[in-house]
Design a protein around this motif. Structure first.
Motif, short mmCIF file in Angstrom:
data_model
loop_
_atom_site.label_atom_id
_atom_site.label_comp_id
_atom_site.label_asym_id
_atom_site.label_seq_id
_atom_site.Cartn_x
_atom_site.Cartn_y
_atom_site.Cartn_z
N ALA A 45 0.83 -1.21 0.00
CA ALA A 45 0.00 0.00 0.00
C ALA A 45 0.87 1.25 0.00
N SER A 46 0.28 2.37 -0.42
CA SER A 46 0.97 3.66 -0.41
C SER A 46 0.19 4.66 0.43
N SER A 47 0.94 5.56 1.09
CA SER A 47 0.34 6.62 1.90
C SER A 47 0.89 7.96 1.47
N TYR A 48 0.13 8.98 1.80
CA TYR A 48 0.58 10.37 1.60
C TYR A 48 0.27 11.10 2.90
N ILE A 103 4.78 7.53 1.04
CA ILE A 103 5.34 6.33 1.65
C ILE A 103 4.86 5.09 0.90
N ASN A 104 5.78 4.19 0.57
CA ASN A 104 5.44 2.93 -0.08
C ASN A 104 5.74 1.77 0.86
N ASN A 105 4.75 0.93 1.08
CA ASN A 105 4.95 -0.25 1.91
C ASN A 105 5.67 -1.36 1.15
N ASP A 120 10.02 2.32 1.20
CA ASP A 120 10.74 3.57 0.98
C ASP A 120 9.76 4.74 1.11
N TYR A 121 10.32 5.93 1.12
CA TYR A 121 9.47 7.11 1.17
C TYR A 121 10.17 8.28 0.49
N GLU A 122 9.36 9.27 0.13
CA GLU A 122 9.85 10.45 -0.56
C GLU A 122 9.39 11.69 0.21
N ASN A 123 10.34 12.46 0.70
CA ASN A 123 10.01 13.74 1.33
C ASN A 123 9.79 14.78 0.25
N LEU A 124 8.65 15.44 0.28
CA LEU A 124 8.30 16.40 -0.76
C LEU A 124 8.50 17.83 -0.29
#
Length: 360
Positions: free
Chosen positions: A255-258, A264-266, A281-285
């Motif tokens: 799953a993915s979250s924002y 965020i990717n699970n 992993d995750y991406e800081n925007l």
């Protein structure tokens, strides 16, 4: 945080085109998975009141009544708005009256069925088994039990398919009189059976003709997003949160979250997930990234991006941030004074337009 996606990765059968996070149903793993799903939710969820919940997969309806009851007991601990849109994805082969009654008991009020096609040659390529009589009976059963918000997924542009095949599928779906229809041109993803078998795409001209036919046949529905059509009052509120660039929770394998400017990717590894190593992993925007997403997602909507709302969110005029004028001069975008949007006759080439809002 008003929206929540929950992923159930289990399937009784793996379709040839599917690149979603999925695995064959395994009774021993299911209960363990649901225990860890509950742990993940408890560790992240901050008790917000949710406007939408969407249970996807995989095939959530491949779970047994006992397993579904356990799943809903976990989800039932979330705070829900009285007017919540509560969706579960269903498969015609694994839906039963008992399961539908269980959904009703827990407040599910929207069903999304993966039909994809009714044409035998299409179904053979997609590795699916659809019985039209069973589809009709299942929709009637859903109506009988009080479900009045139903989506049907249609897939088109399948190798060997022609316009007449697509028209037959559209006529059948229209005969079901559902509230929402999602249409998807086949994408051949890596690591799928179609890709491994070197399946070819149909011609771009035929793909475009099919898209035009869909828009014509579904003219009595509101074409509100590139691939989505709905009756009045039945837009997918959950998907609207994605297209409007709003925050959302994503729980479960893959799953993915924002959340708070972080995407965020699970993990897609069941072993890691069952060890409570949820995040891959995750991406800081930064603000520039967020504005890019605002355009890339918002321009998928037929109504486009509202200029005042953009300024309210980011304290910047949209023309200061993006080279909108050049795209307008090329007739690829329209500014009607309130919104900036892709003209209907250009929606088919939306990816070529949206790429202008992606950083190199």
């Amino acid at each position: 945080m008003k929206n929540c996606y929950i992923h159930i990765p289990f399937c009784n059968h793996i379709c040839s085109y599917c690149d979603f996070c999925k695995m064959f149903y395994n009774k021993k793993i299911v209960n363990n998975y649901l225990d860890h799903l509950e742990k993940e939710i408890k560790s992240i969820y901050k008790n917000e009141i949710l406007d939408t919940i969407y249970i996807g997969g995989g095939t959530p309806t491949c779970l047994s009544i006992k397993e579904l009851d356990k799943l809903f007991s976990v989800i039932n601990k979330l705070n829900m708005n009285k007017d919540i849109e509560y969706t579960i994805e269903c498969n015609f082969d694994s839906i039963t009256e008992e399961k539908l009654k269980l959904f009703k008991k827990y407040g599910v009020n929207r069903l999304s069925f993966g039909l994809e096609s009714t044409i035998k040659s299409n179904l053979d390529i997609l590795d699916r088994n659809i019985n039209k009589s069973k589809v009709i009976d299942n929709i009637k059963l859903c109506r009988k039990l009080g479900f009045n918000n139903i989506n049907i997924d249609l897939m088109y542009a399948i190798a060997g398919e022609d316009i007449k095949d697509l028209e037959k599928d559209l006529d059948f779906i229209l005969s079901l009189d559902v509230e929402h229809i999602s249409t998807y041109s086949l994408i051949i993803e890596k690591h799928t059976k179609l890709y491994i078998n070197n399946t070819k795409y149909i011609s771009e001209d035929l793909d475009y003709d099919m898209y035009k036919l869909i828009c014509k046949k579904l003219a009595n529905y509101n074409h509100y997003e590139i691939s989505n059509f709905a009756k009045d009052g039945y837009y997918s509120r959950h998907n609207m949160c994605y297209w409007n660039n709003k925050n959302y929770y994503g729980f479960g394998l893959g799953a993915s979250s924002y959340i708070l400017n972080k995407r965020i990717n699970n993990t897609r590894s069941i072993n890691k997930y069952l060890e409570d190593n949820y995040i891959l992993d995750y991406e800081n925007l930064d603000i520039s990234d967020i504005m890019d997403y605002e355009m890339i997602l918002g321009l998928r909507l037929v109504s486009g991006v509202n200029k005042k709302l953009f300024y309210y969110k980011y304290k910047k005029d949209i023309y200061e941030v993006f080279n909108i004028k050049e795209l307008i001069d090329k007739d690829l975008l329209i500014d009607n004074g309130e919104n900036i949007y892709i003209p209907l006759d250009k929606l088919y080439i939306s990816n070529e337009i949206l790429i202008n809002f992606i950083k190199e």
